[in-house]
Write an enzyme that holds these catalytic residues in place. Structure first.
Site, PDB file in Angstrom:
ATOM      1  N   GLU A 296      48.049  38.226  33.326  1.00 55.96           N
ATOM      2  CA  GLU A 296      47.345  39.473  33.626  1.00 55.96           C
ATOM      3  C   GLU A 296      47.993  40.658  32.917  1.00 55.96           C
ATOM      4  OE1 GLU A 296      46.125  42.230  37.472  1.00 55.96           O
ATOM      5  OE2 GLU A 296      47.145  40.327  37.767  1.00 55.96           O
ATOM      6  N   PRO A 340      42.067  45.177  40.500  1.00 53.18           N
ATOM      7  CA  PRO A 340      42.596  43.922  41.053  1.00 53.18           C
ATOM      8  C   PRO A 340      41.837  42.702  40.557  1.00 53.18           C
ATOM      9  CG  PRO A 340      42.378  45.568  42.776  1.00 53.18           C
ATOM     10  CD  PRO A 340      41.694  46.120  41.556  1.00 53.18           C
ATOM     11  N   ARG A 341      42.460  41.549  40.743  1.00 54.22           N
ATOM     12  CA  ARG A 341      41.937  40.310  40.171  1.00 54.22           C
ATOM     13  C   ARG A 341      40.558  39.936  40.715  1.00 54.22           C
ATOM     14  NH1 ARG A 341      47.540  36.713  40.177  1.00 54.22           N
ATOM     15  NH2 ARG A 341      48.473  37.780  38.401  1.00 54.22           N
ATOM     16  N   ASP A 342      40.339  40.124  42.010  1.00 58.26           N
ATOM     17  CA  ASP A 342      39.051  39.725  42.567  1.00 58.26           C
ATOM     18  C   ASP A 342      37.918  40.538  41.962  1.00 58.26           C
ATOM     19  OD1 ASP A 342      40.245  41.906  43.981  1.00 58.26           O
ATOM     20  OD2 ASP A 342      38.830  41.637  45.631  1.00 58.26           O
ATOM     21  N   ARG A 446      45.633  38.530  46.320  1.00 62.20           N
ATOM     22  CA  ARG A 446      47.011  38.832  45.912  1.00 62.20           C
ATOM     23  C   ARG A 446      47.018  39.706  44.676  1.00 62.20           C
ATOM     24  NH1 ARG A 446      50.557  36.852  42.205  1.00 62.20           N
ATOM     25  NH2 ARG A 446      49.274  35.052  41.656  1.00 62.20           N
TER      26      ARG A 446
END
Length: 647
Positions: A296, A340-342, A446
């Site tokens: 990331e 964020p990742r989501d 997370r």
């Protein structure tokens, strides 16, 4: 709430060890009030640690150095082969070296918000506190963190935050941190405080008088079934992302250790919370057995985009700026590519669903470094990300210095895991769970660079300060292999192995695993619906029934038998997969990595239902019947619960 007749509700559960008072003082208060074990008595006490990743290696090394007798187990041929070695981008710590507004409180706030208000405030604040100690510990061990020109430790940003708090070692931070923990572990092995057992897989938990007292393991080289006892057991066995078959996890990663504990009474919390990582190399064909993560950290300097029109197959360098959609920068101007990742994962799915994806099958988006190379120079980009660029080129045959990378979301991390209290003790006394194997810190999503932080926090600092409160009751009564609980556990392992070997069906283990993974990804992946989850449960039950009547496990137990190993793990994945779908079905809201299509805002963002779902869903094993849902209510005193916005 709809009753699907798939589970029953049980009594609520609460964390009875969580301290009260000002949040900044709770961890110190708990440490002071936890009972201690004097050095002479520690020599009389024993602890089993399962797993040698960051959480397991650091815990075993620290407990061994404290003077306890430790037995460490891993299924790899060396502790250094644990999957923590694959982590790339970095580890968070609230050091505020950049003087950009970071603090322990801001790391706490970002983590609670990033987890979409489905984590415990006390646990997350402790994690932020301990983070500053982790860096000092690792630097003292010689971990070669990146440094600035003047010699100070360097930092970079990760998704979901607006400060630079991530310490890193190029794109191999997990490897360097694991070598540090491995050195500490090997030092204790040499000192005789830790007994290392490689190539041993835990297949059962021994529970005596309600307490965890040992494990049954299989020697993976000889097939011998062994019984090991201790005064306490620590599970640090990682997550369960391989239930999806294709994931960024190593192929050996599995759920068996924690699932065996779950079947013996340990509650399993929030199994539906799965993290889909936005920057992975896209699937290239049906031949694949795993996916490759691209850190990331690349989103710091790489810009994500797709063509504005679908079906544009031109070379990306031939597509002019006004025909590119930098969709994350457009939709989330405050955070841009560092959402964020989501959120980044779902956004990539949506543009591909619109027909604007790139690469084979249209399942990809561009991650472009042209601007960064122009601004910083190739040499600087190479110094920060060189090994990641090399890995990408080796896998795809494309040079990311000259053409954009192609990325697509993939299963990466699991926020769910065994339920633990503030002391990291499960619902079985004497069974402690650390790192990704527990559920405690990340809520429904997370933040990047927080996995390594939690693993080392649990192993070096939290567990050693809390397990002594339990061990102060010991040493417990001596038991041996003749104890009925030990005999029953060993016999259940042998019976399961005999059954798998005797089926002699026509389908391979991997074919069942791939079919299960397809079901999970299709119906319990990035987007879930009521109808899809109900269908998934039906399909999983049918596939599980066929598995137990038609799987072919070749060879015998008394040898190296990887087919037998995989069969046992896939059998547990069937049960876990069904529970994940039931958990996702009962939670009729969207939060973090759990996105129910029926619960979204007008602009497609996750819509939480705090009135009905602000709790941890902790599941009790049904033992042939329906699983039992036990809820732990979540309360927020220091962070206001509100819909997340990264715009």
């Amino acid at each position: 709430m709809t009753d699907y007749d798939l589970y029953v509700e049980g009594e609520q559960i609460a964390d009875m060890t969580a301290p009260s008072g000002p949040i900044s003082e709770r961890w110190d208060f708990r440490k002071f009030n936890a009972r201690l074990v004097n050095p002479a008595n520690r020599r009389k006490l024993s602890v089993i640690v399962v797993g040698t990743g960051l959480a397991g290696a650091s815990a075993a090394a620290t407990l061994g150095e404290a003077g306890y007798n430790v037995k460490s187990f891993c299924y790899q041929d060396s502790p250094r082969r644990a999957h923590s070695i694959a982590a790339q981008g970095g580890i968070n710590a609230a050091k505020n070296y950049r003087n950009d507004g970071d603090s322990i409180y801001r790391l706490f706030y970002d983590t609670v918000k990033g987890g979409d208000f489905r984590s415990r405030e006390s646990n997350v604040y402790r994690l932020a506190q301990v983070s500053v100690e982790i860096i000092d510990q690792c630097v003292a061990q010689g971990v070669p963190f990146a440094r600035e020109y003047g010699g100070l430790l360097d930092n970079r940003s990760f998704g979901g935050v607006q400060v630079s708090r991530t310490f890193y070692a190029r794109g191999q931070t997990g490897q360097q941190l694991l070598i540090g923990a491995y050195q500490a572990l090997e030092r204790q092995i040499a000192a005789g405080t830790v007994e290392m057992n490689t190539r041993h897989e835990m297949l059962e938990l021994i529970v005596v008088d309600g307490k965890a007292r040992g494990i049954i393991v299989r020697d993976m080289t000889t097939g011998e079934i062994e019984t090991h006892f201790a005064d306490a057991v620590v599970l640090a066995s990682g997550g369960y992302g391989n239930v999806f078959f294709l994931s960024t996890n190593a192929m050996g990663c599995n759920v068996t250790a924690t699932w065996r504990a779950h079947r013996k009474g340990a509650l399993f919390a929030n199994p539906c919370y799965t993290q889909i990582h936005p920057t992975c190399i896209p699937v290239s064909g049906h031949h694949q057995s795993k996916l490759t993560l691209m850190s990331e950290s690349l989103r710091n300097d790489g810009r994500i985009w797709v063509p504005t029109k679908g079906g544009d197959e031109r070379n990306p360098r031939d597509i002019p700026e006004d025909e590119r959609d930098y969709y994350l920068e457009r939709q989330y101007p405050a955070f841009g590519n560092l959402v964020p990742r989501d959120i980044a994962s779902r956004a990539a799915k949506y543009v591909c669903d619109e027909g604007r994806g790139v690469g084979p099958g249209g399942l990809g988006v561009y991650l472009d470094f042209a601007d960064a190379i122009k601004r910083l120079g190739r040499e600087t980009v190479e110094a920060k990300y060189g090994n990641l660029f090399d890995m990408y080129q080796q896998i795809t045959g494309e040079n990311p210095y000259e053409v954009p990378m192609r990325i697509y979301p993939a299963v990466h991390y699991t926020m769910g895991g065994l339920w633990v209290d503030y002391d990291l003790q499960s619902s079985i006394p004497g069974l402690f769970v650390t790192g990704e194997a527990n559920f405690s810190d990340h809520g429904a999503n997370r933040l990047g660079a927080s996995a390594l932080m939690q693993g080392l926090a649990d192993g070096y600092f939290v567990l050693p300060a809390t397990i002594n409160d339990y061990l102060a009751n010991g040493p417990f009564d001596d038991i041996d292999e003749s104890h009925p609980a030990a005999q029953e556990a060993a016999e259940s392992v042998r019976s399961r192995i005999d059954t798998l070997l005797s089926i002699n069906g026509e389908r391979t283990v991997d074919s069942f695993h791939r079919d299960l993974g397809n079901i999970m990804w299709e119906y319990c992946g990035m987007e879930r619906t009521e109808g899809g989850l109900l269908k998934a449960i039906e399909l999983i039950r049918e596939l599980k029934e066929e598995f137990w009547s038609n799987v072919k496990v070749t060879g015998q137990n008394e040898e190296l038998n990887q087919t037998l190993e995989r069969a046992g793990r896939v059998a547990d994945f069937f049960e876990l997969g069904e529970l994940m779908c039931i958990d996702a079905l009962h939670r009729a809201e969207s939060c973090g990595g759990h996105f129910r299509a029926e619960s979204q805002t007008e602009d497609g963002e996750a819509l939480r239902d705090d009135d009905n779902f602000a709790y941890v869903g902790a599941w009790e094993y049904g033992d042939g019947g329906k699983p039992v849902l036990r809820k732990e209510d979540l309360h927020y005193e220091y962070v206001e619960m509100k819909q997340r916005s990264y715009k």
